[in-house]
Design an enzyme around this catalytic site. Sequence first.
Site, mmCIF file in Angstrom:
data_model
loop_
_atom_site.group_PDB
_atom_site.id
_atom_site.type_symbol
_atom_site.label_atom_id
_atom_site.label_comp_id
_atom_site.label_asym_id
_atom_site.label_seq_id
_atom_site.Cartn_x
_atom_site.Cartn_y
_atom_site.Cartn_z
ATOM 1 N N LYS A 89 1.924 -5.328 3.991
ATOM 2 C CA LYS A 89 2.358 -4.025 4.632
ATOM 3 C C LYS A 89 1.609 -3.082 3.814
ATOM 4 O O LYS A 89 2.213 -2.956 2.685
ATOM 5 C CB LYS A 89 3.965 -3.886 4.849
ATOM 6 C CG LYS A 89 4.462 -2.868 5.295
ATOM 7 C CD LYS A 89 5.897 -2.381 5.462
ATOM 8 C CE LYS A 89 6.179 -1.240 6.336
ATOM 9 N NZ LYS A 89 7.730 -1.345 6.609
ATOM 10 N N GLU A 91 4.438 -5.374 0.023
ATOM 11 C CA GLU A 91 4.412 -4.064 0.146
ATOM 12 C C GLU A 91 3.914 -3.189 -0.855
ATOM 13 O O GLU A 91 4.814 -2.624 -1.375
ATOM 14 C CB GLU A 91 5.534 -3.335 0.967
ATOM 15 C CG GLU A 91 5.133 -2.022 1.488
ATOM 16 C CD GLU A 91 6.552 -1.348 2.202
ATOM 17 O OE1 GLU A 91 6.132 -0.247 2.684
ATOM 18 O OE2 GLU A 91 7.523 -1.812 2.316
#
Length: 297
Positions: A213, A176
Site C-alpha cells: 500500500k 504500508e
Amino acid sequence: MKENQFNNMSNGKGFIAALDQSGGSTPKALAAYGVMEDAYSSEDEMFDLVHEMRTRIITALAFDSEHILGAILFKQTMDSKIEGKYTADYLAEDKGIAPFLKVDNGLAEKSRGVQMMKPIPNLKDMLDRANERHIFGTKMRSVIHEANPEGIRDIVDQQFKFAKEITDAGLVPIVEPEVNIHSEEKEEAESILKNEIMKHLDTLAEDEKVMLKLTLPETPNLYKEATEHPRVVRVVALSGGYTRKEANEKLKNNDGVIASFSRALAQDLRVDQSDEEFNEALRKAVESIYDASVNKK
C-alpha cells in the site's frame, strides 16, 4: 474461503475500502462525518459511534463486491458485530468482500526523517484472534517524511520483518510505508523506497505473498515493477490527504495499481443524510474510485 478470497484479491476488478481509523484518527473521521467531540464523553462511546458509521457504510447498497474487493478494519470493528455477525463474517458472507485488520500500534516519534511503527508486542495474540475472526489479511503503516536512505531502509526492514510473522500465521500482509504527500523530497524518497522494497521482494520465499500500500507517486508507473512481481498479490494506493478527484486522477496514471482510500472514500458522507442521500453519495464515491482503479490512461 481464503483461497477464493486470494484469487479474487489477485485477479478481481475493484478496490479496497480503508475503514480502519484508530484511536488517534477516529475523532477527525467522526468530525468529518458530522459527529463532533461533544457527542461522546469516553473512548467507548467514541468507538460505538464510529462503529455505527462503519456499519452504515458496510451495509449500504453501494458497498458491494461488484466494486469492492476488500475492507480494512480496526480491531474494535473486528470484535464488533453487524446484523448479529462479527464484522469480518458479515463482509465475507453477506457482501463477498475480504476483511483485513489493522495490526500496528501507531507511529513512533520522527527520527532520521521517518516515523517507524511502535513495537507490536501483542502481534501473535492479535493474529490468533484475527484467524478466529476469519480475517483474510492485515495492514500496518509507517510514514516517510524525508529522503533519508537509512531511515527509509529501516522502515522497509521493519515492515517486512512483521510481514514474515504475518505470512507465517497464514494471513496476507499489506505493507504500508507511506510517503508524506507534503514532503519537499517526495519524489526522491519514493525512488529510494522503491529500491528498498524490490530488494526485500526478491528475498521472499515462494509461499510468502504480500500486498503493498503506497502513496500515489510523483513519477507515473514508478511501482509497475512491483505490480508484476511474483510475490506481490496486489499493489494498492492510499489517498494520503489528496481529495478524491486528485487521488483518482493520479491513480489512473499507474497501471496495475488499485485504490485503498479512506478519507477520499468517505469525504461526502454525513451523519444527518437520509439513507437515500447517504447511499447516493457513497455510490458516486465507490463508482469513481472503481473507475480510476480499473480504467487507466
